[in-house]
Design a protein around this motif. Structure first.
Motif, PDB file in Angstrom:
ATOM      1  N   ASP A  77       0.579  -1.231  -0.035  1.00  0.00           N
ATOM      2  CA  ASP A  77      -0.055  -0.144  -0.130  1.00  0.00           C
ATOM      3  C   ASP A  77       0.764   1.281   0.025  1.00  0.00           C
ATOM      4  O   ASP A  77       0.429   2.507  -0.094  1.00  0.00           O
ATOM      5  CB  ASP A  77      -1.061   0.012   1.188  1.00  0.00           C
ATOM      6  CG  ASP A  77      -1.868  -1.367   1.254  1.00  0.00           C
ATOM      7  OD1 ASP A  77      -2.319  -1.462   0.289  1.00  0.00           O
ATOM      8  OD2 ASP A  77      -1.959  -1.737   2.320  1.00  0.00           O
ATOM      9  N   LEU A  78       2.099   1.006   0.186  1.00  0.00           N
ATOM     10  CA  LEU A  78       3.165   2.350   0.216  1.00  0.00           C
ATOM     11  C   LEU A  78       3.446   2.748  -1.039  1.00  0.00           C
ATOM     12  O   LEU A  78       3.611   1.789  -2.090  1.00  0.00           O
ATOM     13  CB  LEU A  78       4.177   1.806   1.452  1.00  0.00           C
ATOM     14  CG  LEU A  78       4.029   1.554   2.565  1.00  0.00           C
ATOM     15  CD1 LEU A  78       5.311   1.242   3.427  1.00  0.00           C
ATOM     16  CD2 LEU A  78       3.064   2.490   3.266  1.00  0.00           C
ATOM     17  N   THR A  79       3.917   3.885  -1.211  1.00  0.00           N
ATOM     18  CA  THR A  79       4.533   4.464  -2.507  1.00  0.00           C
ATOM     19  C   THR A  79       5.749   3.915  -2.344  1.00  0.00           C
ATOM     20  O   THR A  79       6.343   3.574  -1.497  1.00  0.00           O
ATOM     21  CB  THR A  79       4.271   6.012  -2.486  1.00  0.00           C
ATOM     22  OG1 THR A  79       4.949   6.664  -1.634  1.00  0.00           O
ATOM     23  CG2 THR A  79       2.799   6.259  -2.435  1.00  0.00           C
ATOM     24  N   ARG A  80       6.615   4.380  -3.695  1.00  0.00           N
ATOM     25  CA  ARG A  80       7.936   3.986  -3.489  1.00  0.00           C
ATOM     26  C   ARG A  80       8.681   4.760  -2.538  1.00  0.00           C
ATOM     27  O   ARG A  80       9.783   4.177  -2.017  1.00  0.00           O
ATOM     28  CB  ARG A  80       8.661   4.280  -5.322  1.00  0.00           C
ATOM     29  CG  ARG A  80       9.963   3.926  -5.262  1.00  0.00           C
ATOM     30  CD  ARG A  80      10.480   4.335  -6.540  1.00  0.00           C
ATOM     31  NE  ARG A  80      11.894   3.931  -6.962  1.00  0.00           N
ATOM     32  CZ  ARG A  80      12.390   4.074  -8.068  1.00  0.00           C
ATOM     33  NH1 ARG A  80      11.683   4.421  -9.225  1.00  0.00           N
ATOM     34  NH2 ARG A  80      13.691   3.538  -7.977  1.00  0.00           N
ATOM     35  N   SER A  81       8.212   6.099  -2.745  1.00  0.00           N
ATOM     36  CA  SER A  81       9.263   6.938  -1.467  1.00  0.00           C
ATOM     37  C   SER A  81       8.768   6.372  -0.001  1.00  0.00           C
ATOM     38  O   SER A  81       9.613   6.458   0.839  1.00  0.00           O
ATOM     39  CB  SER A  81       9.001   8.476  -1.665  1.00  0.00           C
ATOM     40  OG  SER A  81       7.492   8.633  -1.405  1.00  0.00           O
ATOM     41  N   GLU A  82       7.659   6.115  -0.024  1.00  0.00           N
ATOM     42  CA  GLU A  82       7.532   5.709   1.475  1.00  0.00           C
ATOM     43  C   GLU A  82       8.029   4.461   1.756  1.00  0.00           C
ATOM     44  O   GLU A  82       8.565   4.126   3.074  1.00  0.00           O
ATOM     45  CB  GLU A  82       6.031   5.536   1.670  1.00  0.00           C
ATOM     46  CG  GLU A  82       5.071   6.789   1.606  1.00  0.00           C
ATOM     47  CD  GLU A  82       3.604   6.605   1.418  1.00  0.00           C
ATOM     48  OE1 GLU A  82       2.979   7.517   1.478  1.00  0.00           O
ATOM     49  OE2 GLU A  82       3.097   5.492   1.034  1.00  0.00           O
ATOM     50  N   LYS A  83       8.214   3.639   0.744  1.00  0.00           N
ATOM     51  CA  LYS A  83       8.942   2.515   1.021  1.00  0.00           C
ATOM     52  C   LYS A  83      10.469   2.385   1.356  1.00  0.00           C
ATOM     53  O   LYS A  83      10.983   1.761   2.311  1.00  0.00           O
ATOM     54  CB  LYS A  83       8.892   1.479  -0.191  1.00  0.00           C
ATOM     55  CG  LYS A  83       7.349   0.708  -0.441  1.00  0.00           C
ATOM     56  CD  LYS A  83       7.411  -0.213  -1.647  1.00  0.00           C
ATOM     57  CE  LYS A  83       6.033  -0.684  -1.866  1.00  0.00           C
ATOM     58  NZ  LYS A  83       5.906  -1.626  -3.159  1.00  0.00           N
ATOM     59  N   GLU A  84      11.004   3.529   0.367  1.00  0.00           N
ATOM     60  CA  GLU A  84      12.182   3.949   0.722  1.00  0.00           C
ATOM     61  C   GLU A  84      12.630   4.403   2.257  1.00  0.00           C
ATOM     62  O   GLU A  84      13.686   4.130   2.913  1.00  0.00           O
ATOM     63  CB  GLU A  84      12.917   4.604  -0.127  1.00  0.00           C
ATOM     64  CG  GLU A  84      12.998   4.156  -1.702  1.00  0.00           C
ATOM     65  CD  GLU A  84      13.341   5.394  -2.773  1.00  0.00           C
ATOM     66  OE1 GLU A  84      13.341   6.378  -2.406  1.00  0.00           O
ATOM     67  OE2 GLU A  84      13.399   4.782  -3.949  1.00  0.00           O
ATOM     68  N   ALA A  85      11.625   5.235   2.497  1.00  0.00           N
ATOM     69  CA  ALA A  85      11.892   5.678   4.058  1.00  0.00           C
ATOM     70  C   ALA A  85      11.583   4.683   5.001  1.00  0.00           C
ATOM     71  O   ALA A  85      12.085   4.721   6.013  1.00  0.00           O
ATOM     72  CB  ALA A  85      10.833   6.829   4.121  1.00  0.00           C
TER      73      ALA A  85
END
Length: 697
Positions: free
Chosen positions: A617-625
């Motif tokens: 459910d996370l965006t790519r930037s959220e996954k990286e964070a």
């Protein structure tokens, strides 16, 4: 004043032989071979890296078979470092420098004349290993002036026999040495006599004893006797010492690995381990250390198989607990363990009374699953008990498990953190729902909006766990306003609202039973709960908490009939005896807005909704964070309160106010910085401090 102290007790007794597998060579046993040192090293290094406050540490091994049964490991390692930080190429020169440093400026001649190069190196290493020997050795070595005096005296008083002439030259007059041909011979014989006298000297005898003891490890035995009791040291000092020790290379293998280095360091003490199991003495020694410290945070980590041979250690463990020492225990074994990454609340019924696991389990402290650092474990795929509390006890057959647990739990336990600040990681719930916000209209106008309060709270908290959430984290009041705008202020279908709104906030929900709800709480996931009571039951419900605000409601306390009326709340905690809910009636209700019931059967048709999100459910930037922060994302709530430590809190004992950040202690017990008396912090305490800044939430 040391703000915290951590103690480490490592069992090296004979019953641990299979666990450490010191005499085997396959990979699994090699890993366990390093447990003695790496456990200590990893704990100390984490303390030094992550903690900036004054902190001390001690480490003791117990179960030795010679000299003494316990030993201060840190002092022993420090001696190893001193002995090996400079293995000289020129032993003679190293000894001369050492002698000069201790006042013997003219000992060089004796050192060069009477010690072979390899003997000089060994003597130097022995003296560096046990510096207490240096003054005695230096005192026995004759100075250069003394050596010359001895040689002249020997020449003047020697009986010289000249075989070729049949003449005997007796002692008593230097004039006799003037005879032709006799002078040279007498000097040669005198020199030999002087040399023999040097080899018979106390200095030479003592040097040979030290060399022999060092080669045979007897010097280690003497040191062990003097290092029987643990001695706490500043953690930064120990960290530097371990760095120096592990970075130095083996003389025989300059490119040796860390594992080789640790194995080499174990060699000197290997003949002295695998004795009995004096766990009682080890705990008693640790108790004496803790009693002499003024540290406000005290942690004791024990690595053992629990098979005490000198008495029951549990009474001492209980006394340590009463003295605010947090005890963490690890049962180390070579046996198979089905799931080592699992904490327990109750002992396994299959354990016998004298089972080492039972002993270590009973010695360990209890901790709430929702409190740091236990709350971080589910992120690392650890399993927590549904009781809502855990014993700080693990079973391990791999050093990886031990190190992982120490990294997440033991290091954090040693933090001298503010007891009240710890609570802020879970306090948002209370703040959002019980908030006395100036923008709120009178409660009577919010009749029936309990579902909006509960859903808004869990939505906000679920999204708060997403580090760097795209679009930011919607505020509680904004989410609640949307719900009441779209669904009104009267009772609404909670499940329907969740089904409609969760996708819009990239959230999910699932209906669960009490077991599922407890599992969600262990993961610090918010849970919406709905139930209904009949009219007569509601009267008894309210009356019960008016009489006993902190009481636990049971089924027999709420009987009766009448018109049914539903309600929505938030499940915020659980323990072996009850479930704790956050109501939406303000902090005046029950225990600061919280109430407790025995189980899900007390209230009619109790239904739980776990609100959560998945990685997909996370965006790519959220996954990286998320990957960057890892388990640290649980601390994000603290960062929202930029000046949290400036908030004021009134001590319930002395009624004086201090900054929250000035309180000592831990989550179960805080200590006032003014009167120094202890009290148990509660969510209500923190809520009252947060109200002054709640308008920005």
């Amino acid at each position: 004043m040391a703000e915290s102290m951590i103690g480490i007790l490592l069992d090296v007794s004979g019953s641990m032989e299979s666990a450490y597998a010191l005499d085997r060579s396959h990979d699994a046993s090699v890993e366990r071979t390093h447990a003695i040192l790496t456990t200590t090293i990893n704990i100390v290094k984490r303390e030094a890296v992550h903690h900036n406050r004054q902190e001390s540490v001690f480490a003791s091994v117990f179960g030795l078979c010679k000299a003494t049964v316990t030993c201060d490991l840190l002092s022993l390692l420090d001696r190893f470092r001193r002995a090996e930080e400079d293995i000289p190429r020129d032993g003679h020169q190293a000894l001369i420098v050492l002698a000069r440093e201790h006042g013997a400026r003219y000992a060089g001649k004796w050192i060069k004349d009477y010690l072979k190069p390899d003997e000089a190196v060994t003597l130097y290493r022995g003296l560096r290993f046990d510096p207490d020997l240096i003054p005695e050795m230096i005192r026995l070595i004759p100075s250069e002036t003394t050596a010359q005096t001895v040689e002249v005296a020997s020449t003047a008083s020697t009986v010289v026999t000249v075989g070729a002439l049949g003449l005997g030259v007796l002692t008593g007059g230097v004039g006799f040495l003037a005879l032709g041909g006799i002078l040279g011979g007498s000097k040669m014989v005198a020199s030999k006599a002087c040399e023999e006298a040097g080899y018979r000297s106390d200095a030479y005898k003592r040097a040979q004893e030290i060399i022999k003891d060092f080669d045979s490890d007897k010097i280690v035995e003497r040191l062990l006797q003097r290092m029987e009791y643990p001695n706490p040291r500043p953690v930064q000092e120990v960290s530097t010492m371990l760095d120096d020790l592990l970075k130095s290379k083996l003389p025989s293998a300059p490119s040796s690995s860390l594992h080789d280095r640790i194995r080499e360091l174990l060699k000197p003490i290997k003949p002295y381990i695998l004795g009995g199991t004096p766990m009682y003495k080890a705990l008693n020694d640790a108790e004496n250390v803790f009693h002499t410290t003024d540290a406000t945070r005290k942690v004791l980590f024990i690595l053992s198989d629990g098979m005490s041979g000198d008495g029951d250690p549990q009474p001492i463990a209980r006394e340590l607990s009463r003295s605010d020492v947090i005890i963490v225990t690890c049962f180390l074994t070579s046996d198979h363990i089905h799931n080592p990454r699992r904490l327990l609340y109750e002992a396994d019924p299959n354990w016998g009374f004298e089972d080492g696991r039972q002993v270590l389990f009973e010695m360990s402290s209890t901790w709430k699953n929702t409190h740091t650092p236990i709350s971080y474990l589910p992120d690392a795929k650890w399993e927590l008990p549904l009781a809502g509390q855990s014993r700080l006890f693990i079973q391990a057959n791999s050093l990886d498990v031990v190190n992982e647990f120490c990294e997440i739990v033991v290091s954090q336990m040693a933090l001298p953190c503010d007891a009240l600040v710890h609570l802020l990681e879970t306090i948002d719930l209370a703040t959002y729902i019980n908030l006395k916000n100036a923008e709120f209209e009178p409660k009577k106008q919010y009749k029936g909006s309990c579902f909006a309060n509960a859903i808004a709270a869990v939505f906000h908290l679920a999204m708060s766990r997403i580090v760097g959430r795209k679009g930011g984290i919607p505020k509680f009041r904004d989410i609640r306003h949307r719900i009441t705008r779209e669904y009104g202020f009267k009772s609404a279908n909670t499940k329907k609202i969740l089904k409609n709104l969760c996708p819009e906030y990239r959230l999910r929900f699932r209906q669960v039973n009490e077991t599922g709800a407890r599992q969600a709480i262990n993961k610090r996931q918010p849970v919406v709960a709905t139930f209904f009571l009949y009219e007569e039951q509601w009267k008894k419900f309210c009356g019960f908490y008016e009489r006993t605000p902190k009481g636990i409601l049971e089924k027999g306390d709420v009987t009766g009939r009448g018109s049914p009326c539903g309600h929505a709340v938030v499940l915020t905690g659980c323990d072996p005896n009850c479930l704790t809910f956050m109501n939406s009636w303000g902090q005046e209700f029950a225990d600061g807005g919280f109430f407790r019931v025995e189980d899900e059967n007390v209230l009619n048709e109790t239904t739980f909704y776990d609100v959560y999100w998945e990685e997909e459910d996370l965006t790519r930037s959220e996954k990286e964070a998320y990957e960057r922060e890892g388990i640290k994302r649980s601390k994000e709530l603290l960062r929202k309160f930029s000046s949290i430590k400036d908030l004021s809190h009134t001590c319930p004992n002395c009624l004086q106010s201090s900054n929250i950040g000035d309180y000592y202690g831990h989550i179960l017990e805080a200590r006032c910085p003014r009167c120094h008396k202890k009290f148990r912090p509660t969510n209500k305490d923190i809520m009252n401090s947060l109200y002054s800044k709640a308008h920005n939430l």
